[in-house]
Design a protein around this motif. Structure first.
Motif, PDB file in Angstrom:
ATOM      1  N   PRO A  90       0.806  -1.234   0.000  1.00 29.43           N
ATOM      2  CA  PRO A  90       0.000   0.000   0.000  1.00 29.43           C
ATOM      3  C   PRO A  90       0.835   1.278   0.000  1.00 29.43           C
ATOM      4  O   PRO A  90       0.480   2.249  -0.695  1.00 29.43           O
ATOM      5  N   ALA A  91       1.953   1.290   0.703  1.00 31.13           N
ATOM      6  CA  ALA A  91       2.767   2.518   0.775  1.00 31.13           C
ATOM      7  C   ALA A  91       3.398   2.861  -0.570  1.00 31.13           C
ATOM      8  O   ALA A  91       3.858   3.988  -0.777  1.00 31.13           O
ATOM      9  N   LEU A  92       3.430   1.886  -1.487  1.00 27.29           N
ATOM     10  CA  LEU A  92       4.112   2.100  -2.772  1.00 27.29           C
ATOM     11  C   LEU A  92       3.142   2.084  -3.951  1.00 27.29           C
ATOM     12  O   LEU A  92       3.562   2.149  -5.110  1.00 27.29           O
ATOM     13  N   ALA A  93       1.845   1.994  -3.644  1.00 22.27           N
ATOM     14  CA  ALA A  93       0.861   1.779  -4.716  1.00 22.27           C
ATOM     15  C   ALA A  93       0.872   2.891  -5.756  1.00 22.27           C
ATOM     16  O   ALA A  93       0.570   2.656  -6.920  1.00 22.27           O
ATOM     17  N   ARG A  94       1.233   4.127  -5.337  1.00 18.77           N
ATOM     18  CA  ARG A  94       1.190   5.244  -6.281  1.00 18.77           C
ATOM     19  C   ARG A  94       2.547   5.903  -6.504  1.00 18.77           C
ATOM     20  O   ARG A  94       2.641   6.972  -7.116  1.00 18.77           O
ATOM     21  N   VAL A  95       3.603   5.282  -6.028  1.00 17.42           N
ATOM     22  CA  VAL A  95       4.939   5.840  -6.261  1.00 17.42           C
ATOM     23  C   VAL A  95       5.303   5.640  -7.734  1.00 17.42           C
ATOM     24  O   VAL A  95       5.170   4.526  -8.262  1.00 17.42           O
ATOM     25  N   PRO A  96       5.745   6.704  -8.429  1.00 17.04           N
ATOM     26  CA  PRO A  96       6.168   6.530  -9.823  1.00 17.04           C
ATOM     27  C   PRO A  96       7.230   5.440  -9.941  1.00 17.04           C
ATOM     28  O   PRO A  96       8.210   5.430  -9.192  1.00 17.04           O
ATOM     29  N   LEU A  97       6.994   4.513 -10.884  1.00 22.62           N
ATOM     30  CA  LEU A  97       7.846   3.327 -11.030  1.00 22.62           C
ATOM     31  C   LEU A  97       8.202   3.179 -12.509  1.00 22.62           C
ATOM     32  O   LEU A  97       7.306   3.025 -13.349  1.00 22.62           O
ATOM     33  N   VAL A  98       9.481   3.254 -12.815  1.00 21.84           N
ATOM     34  CA  VAL A  98       9.892   3.159 -14.220  1.00 21.84           C
ATOM     35  C   VAL A  98      10.960   2.089 -14.374  1.00 21.84           C
ATOM     36  O   VAL A  98      11.683   1.762 -13.435  1.00 21.84           O
ATOM     37  N   ILE A  99      11.053   1.578 -15.595  1.00 22.31           N
ATOM     38  CA  ILE A  99      12.065   0.563 -15.894  1.00 22.31           C
ATOM     39  C   ILE A  99      12.741   0.913 -17.214  1.00 22.31           C
ATOM     40  O   ILE A  99      12.119   1.502 -18.110  1.00 22.31           O
ATOM     41  N   GLY A 100      14.025   0.548 -17.316  1.00 22.89           N
ATOM     42  CA  GLY A 100      14.723   0.767 -18.568  1.00 22.89           C
ATOM     43  C   GLY A 100      15.949  -0.120 -18.671  1.00 22.89           C
ATOM     44  O   GLY A 100      16.275  -0.878 -17.762  1.00 22.89           O
ATOM     45  N   GLY A 101      16.622  -0.009 -19.826  1.00 27.39           N
ATOM     46  CA  GLY A 101      17.822  -0.801 -20.076  1.00 27.39           C
ATOM     47  C   GLY A 101      17.627  -1.701 -21.279  1.00 27.39           C
ATOM     48  O   GLY A 101      17.060  -1.296 -22.291  1.00 27.39           O
ATOM     49  N   LYS A 102      18.111  -2.930 -21.147  1.00 25.23           N
ATOM     50  CA  LYS A 102      17.931  -3.939 -22.201  1.00 25.23           C
ATOM     51  C   LYS A 102      17.051  -5.028 -21.592  1.00 25.23           C
ATOM     52  O   LYS A 102      17.530  -5.884 -20.859  1.00 25.23           O
ATOM     53  N   LEU A 103      15.756  -4.974 -21.920  1.00 22.73           N
ATOM     54  CA  LEU A 103      14.795  -5.778 -21.168  1.00 22.73           C
ATOM     55  C   LEU A 103      14.673  -7.204 -21.660  1.00 22.73           C
ATOM     56  O   LEU A 103      14.125  -8.060 -20.976  1.00 22.73           O
ATOM     57  N   ASP A 104      15.143  -7.451 -22.882  1.00 22.40           N
ATOM     58  CA  ASP A 104      15.136  -8.817 -23.384  1.00 22.40           C
ATOM     59  C   ASP A 104      16.399  -9.000 -24.220  1.00 22.40           C
ATOM     60  O   ASP A 104      17.261  -8.129 -24.244  1.00 22.40           O
ATOM     61  N   THR A 105      16.496 -10.121 -24.905  1.00 26.04           N
ATOM     62  CA  THR A 105      17.699 -10.355 -25.713  1.00 26.04           C
ATOM     63  C   THR A 105      17.452 -10.050 -27.182  1.00 26.04           C
ATOM     64  O   THR A 105      18.299 -10.321 -28.023  1.00 26.04           O
ATOM     65  N   GLU A 106      16.288  -9.479 -27.485  1.00 19.26           N
ATOM     66  CA  GLU A 106      15.953  -9.207 -28.884  1.00 19.26           C
ATOM     67  C   GLU A 106      15.879  -7.716 -29.190  1.00 19.26           C
ATOM     68  O   GLU A 106      15.527  -7.317 -30.306  1.00 19.26           O
ATOM     69  N   GLY A 107      16.151  -6.872 -28.194  1.00 22.32           N
ATOM     70  CA  GLY A 107      16.126  -5.427 -28.435  1.00 22.32           C
ATOM     71  C   GLY A 107      14.737  -4.878 -28.665  1.00 22.32           C
ATOM     72  O   GLY A 107      14.574  -3.881 -29.368  1.00 22.32           O
ATOM     73  N   GLY A 108      13.728  -5.504 -28.097  1.00 27.41           N
ATOM     74  CA  GLY A 108      12.344  -5.074 -28.324  1.00 27.41           C
ATOM     75  C   GLY A 108      12.087  -3.668 -27.807  1.00 27.41           C
ATOM     76  O   GLY A 108      12.446  -3.336 -26.682  1.00 27.41           O
ATOM     77  N   THR A 109      11.463  -2.831 -28.644  1.00 28.87           N
ATOM     78  CA  THR A 109      11.163  -1.445 -28.248  1.00 28.87           C
ATOM     79  C   THR A 109       9.761  -1.004 -28.682  1.00 28.87           C
ATOM     80  O   THR A 109       9.437   0.172 -28.584  1.00 28.87           O
ATOM     81  N   THR A 110       8.937  -1.921 -29.181  1.00 23.95           N
ATOM     82  CA  THR A 110       7.629  -1.497 -29.696  1.00 23.95           C
ATOM     83  C   THR A 110       6.634  -1.294 -28.541  1.00 23.95           C
ATOM     84  O   THR A 110       6.857  -1.776 -27.432  1.00 23.95           O
ATOM     85  N   PRO A 111       5.502  -0.601 -28.810  1.00 26.05           N
ATOM     86  CA  PRO A 111       4.483  -0.454 -27.764  1.00 26.05           C
ATOM     87  C   PRO A 111       4.019  -1.802 -27.223  1.00 26.05           C
ATOM     88  O   PRO A 111       3.755  -1.937 -26.034  1.00 26.05           O
ATOM     89  N   GLU A 112       3.943  -2.812 -28.098  1.00 24.63           N
ATOM     90  CA  GLU A 112       3.520  -4.135 -27.638  1.00 24.63           C
ATOM     91  C   GLU A 112       4.528  -4.694 -26.632  1.00 24.63           C
ATOM     92  O   GLU A 112       4.169  -5.341 -25.659  1.00 24.63           O
ATOM     93  N   ASP A 113       5.828  -4.421 -26.910  1.00 25.13           N
ATOM     94  CA  ASP A 113       6.860  -4.904 -25.997  1.00 25.13           C
ATOM     95  C   ASP A 113       6.713  -4.270 -24.618  1.00 25.13           C
ATOM     96  O   ASP A 113       7.129  -4.831 -23.618  1.00 25.13           O
TER      97      ASP A 113
END
Ligand code: B12
Length: 156
Positions: A90-113
């Motif tokens: 609950p204390a973190l339910a609305r804290v802005p949370l972002v992720i980045g880097g190389k998320l898979d081994t295929e370089g996926g960057t599309t909205p679907e990804d």
């Protein structure tokens, strides 16, 4: 709103983490320096962070932003569960949370990804050549509006 709930005298506070399997650290150091340069105080949890550690450390002092960086290619497998665990606290339910880097081994960057990450609870997925400018824009948005969801609404 956590960013503005902090004392006006103290800098905004970000927690910086990675996924449990990821032992890379230069990405974390880069992001720590970037955030500090923008005036943020950073708690860098280091490599191979168990999800429970991220949740416990963040809940003990809810930050204005949680940044997850991963480059080992396992982000797509591990990060959605991480986001769900953060949002379940609950204390973190609305804290802005972002992720980045190389998320898979295929370089996926599309909205679907990105959609699986957003559905799991991330506000933004910052990958590819615009990742760092995207993070800087988010920091500006937080300084002005203080809401990761407002930023997410603007970019999706
Ligand atoms: C150094 C390195 C290592 C070192 C790490 C040492 C350390 N203390 O960090 C060692 C040798 C230990 C290592 C191990 C492994 N590595 Co390695 N490693 C690298 C290497 C050569 C450089 C990474 C680096 O430090 N870059 C410098 C930092 C500053 O840049 P960066 O990490 O790319 O981050 C930038 C962006 O991605 C972005 N960014 C990152 N996160 C975020 C988050 C946000 C929010 C934002 C906005 C931006 C952002 O900002 C940064 C600056 O531009 C890369 C290849 C490469 N040239 O990138 C492979 C690489 C990351 N490793 C890889 C792999 C597979 C591994 C191993 C699994 C290998 C193995 N089979 O054991 C293990 C990982 C084990 C594990 N448990 O995680 C792969 C990942 C594959 C993928 N994602 O497609 C890469 C890409 C190599 C490759 N081409 O295959 N590795």
């Amino acid at each position: 709103m956590h960013l503005r709930s902090q004392s006006p005298q103290s800098p905004p506070h970000a927690v910086l983490s990675t996924i449990p399997s990821d032992s890379h650290t230069w990405n974390l150091l880069f992001l720590q320096l970037l955030l500090e340069e923008q005036g943020w105080e950073v708690t860098n949890l280091g490599a191979c962070v168990p999800v429970e550690t991220l949740v416990t450390e963040s809940a003990a002092r809810p930050p204005g932003l949680i940044v997850v960086s991963t480059v080992n290619g396992h982000g797509a497998e591990e990060a959605p569960a991480l986001a769900r665990a953060v949002r379940a606290e609950p204390a973190l339910a609305r804290v802005p949370l972002v992720i980045g880097g190389k998320l898979d081994t295929e370089g996926g960057t599309t909205p679907e990804d990105r959609s699986e990450f957003i559905e799991a609870g991330f506000d933004a997925v910052l990958i590819g050549p615009n990742a760092v400018p995207g993070l800087l824009a988010l920091l500006d948005s937080l300084a002005q509006h203080g809401s990761g969801r407002a930023y997410a609404d603007a970019v999706h």
